[in-house]
Design a protein around this motif. Structure first.
Motif, PDB file in Angstrom:
ATOM      1  N   ARG A 171      24.714 -31.747 -38.735  1.00 49.27           N
ATOM      2  CA  ARG A 171      23.422 -31.637 -39.418  1.00 49.27           C
ATOM      3  C   ARG A 171      22.668 -32.966 -39.362  1.00 49.27           C
ATOM      4  O   ARG A 171      21.447 -32.981 -39.138  1.00 49.27           O
ATOM      5  N   ASP A 172      23.372 -34.059 -39.560  1.00 45.29           N
ATOM      6  CA  ASP A 172      22.732 -35.366 -39.491  1.00 45.29           C
ATOM      7  C   ASP A 172      22.193 -35.640 -38.086  1.00 45.29           C
ATOM      8  O   ASP A 172      21.080 -36.148 -37.920  1.00 45.29           O
TER       9      ASP A 172
ATOM     10  N   GLU B 104      19.059 -33.439 -37.469  1.00 47.39           N
ATOM     11  CA  GLU B 104      17.902 -33.915 -38.218  1.00 47.39           C
ATOM     12  C   GLU B 104      17.289 -35.149 -37.550  1.00 47.39           C
ATOM     13  O   GLU B 104      16.060 -35.279 -37.455  1.00 47.39           O
TER      14      GLU B 104
ATOM     15  N   ARG C   9      15.353 -33.984 -34.486  1.00 51.28           N
ATOM     16  CA  ARG C   9      14.058 -33.389 -34.846  1.00 51.28           C
ATOM     17  C   ARG C   9      13.051 -34.475 -35.220  1.00 51.28           C
ATOM     18  O   ARG C   9      11.869 -34.385 -34.860  1.00 51.28           O
ATOM     19  N   GLN C  10      13.507 -35.520 -35.926  1.00 46.48           N
ATOM     20  CA  GLN C  10      12.601 -36.611 -36.285  1.00 46.48           C
ATOM     21  C   GLN C  10      12.131 -37.369 -35.044  1.00 46.48           C
ATOM     22  O   GLN C  10      10.946 -37.727 -34.933  1.00 46.48           O
TER      23      GLN C  10
END
Length: 246
Positions: free
Chosen positions: A40-41, A44, A47-48
């Motif tokens: 998940r990290d 994320e 995506r950033q």
């Protein structure tokens, strides 16, 4: 009906094996829940990065910002204005108060820091603070016993505060505190440490605000000055030429 009761029936718990002893040198064995957090990290962050690339690709190179007029370039280095280099809370304090108020708040905060340090028995190591004992000759220096001189035990000789005497240790009644009392004492100490940390940060901010206010006042006055370097924030440091007063 059977399908609704199925979720209440006991289920077998599937456990993941731990790291075997022959592979302990390789470190911790990652479990599924650890992989989920790591995935998940990673997603994320990806995506950033994607959003930042899209903004960079669609950015207008001719777009105007008011900060372009205030900022400068010196020796190929971007230099910010003095107001922009300082934190917002310090700048707000400087705009709304005067130097006298800042000095008063700094003194009040300093006294509270000293009081908290006394409550927490935090004593700064200072070579100038010593307990000096004078003797007559070198022989007495070699035979000097600090524990006997202060009337305490060897365990408390190096203590700079609350050094008990031997007669107090023999006559004092030792009461073991309860578990609730210990938990309450630990919680109070943690609260005091957090307050001390915040007040130390505030002391640094007040000192920085006072120095900046005095410097800006001096810059408005007459006198030959020159830049001699920069401080930790990248702000210019000035030095005034000594002038003879009439």
């Amino acid at each position: 009906m059977v399908s609704s009761l199925r979720k209440f029936a006991p289920r077998r718990e599937h456990k993941e094996r731990g790291q075997i002893s022959s592979r302990k040198k390789l470190g911790f064995l990652e479990k599924h829940k650890d992989y989920v957090l790591r995935a998940r990290d990673y997603n994320e962050k990806q995506r950033q990065l994607k959003r930042l690339r899209e903004r960079a690709s669609t950015r207008n190179p001719d777009e105007f910002y008011f900060n372009m007029e205030r900022s400068q370039m010196q020796d190929s280095v971007h230099v910010e204005d003095r107001k922009q280099a300082l934190p917002a809370d310090i700048q707000k304090l400087m705009d709304t108060q005067d130097v006298t108020y800042v000095k008063m708040q700094r003194d009040i905060n300093k006294k509270k820091i000293e009081k908290l340090q006394q409550e927490l028995h935090i004593v700064e190591d200072d070579d100038s603070v010593r307990h000096t004992v004078f003797v007559d000759d070198k022989k007495m220096v070699k035979e000097f016993d600090a524990a006997k001189h202060f009337g305490t035990t060897e365990e408390f000789v190096e203590r700079k505060h609350n050094r008990p005497r031997e007669e107090d240790l023999e006559t004092a009644e030792i009461v073991r505190p309860s578990e609730n009392h210990l938990k309450r004492a630990v919680k109070v100490r943690e609260t005091r440490l957090v307050e001390l940390r915040d007040r130390l940060v505030r002391a640094d901010q007040l000192q920085r605000a006072e120095s900046e206010m005095l410097l800006r006042k001096a810059l408005k006055e007459k006198g030959r000055k020159k830049k001699v370097g920069k401080d930790r924030l990248g702000l210019a440091v000035y030095k005034w030429k000594a002038e003879r007063k009439k």
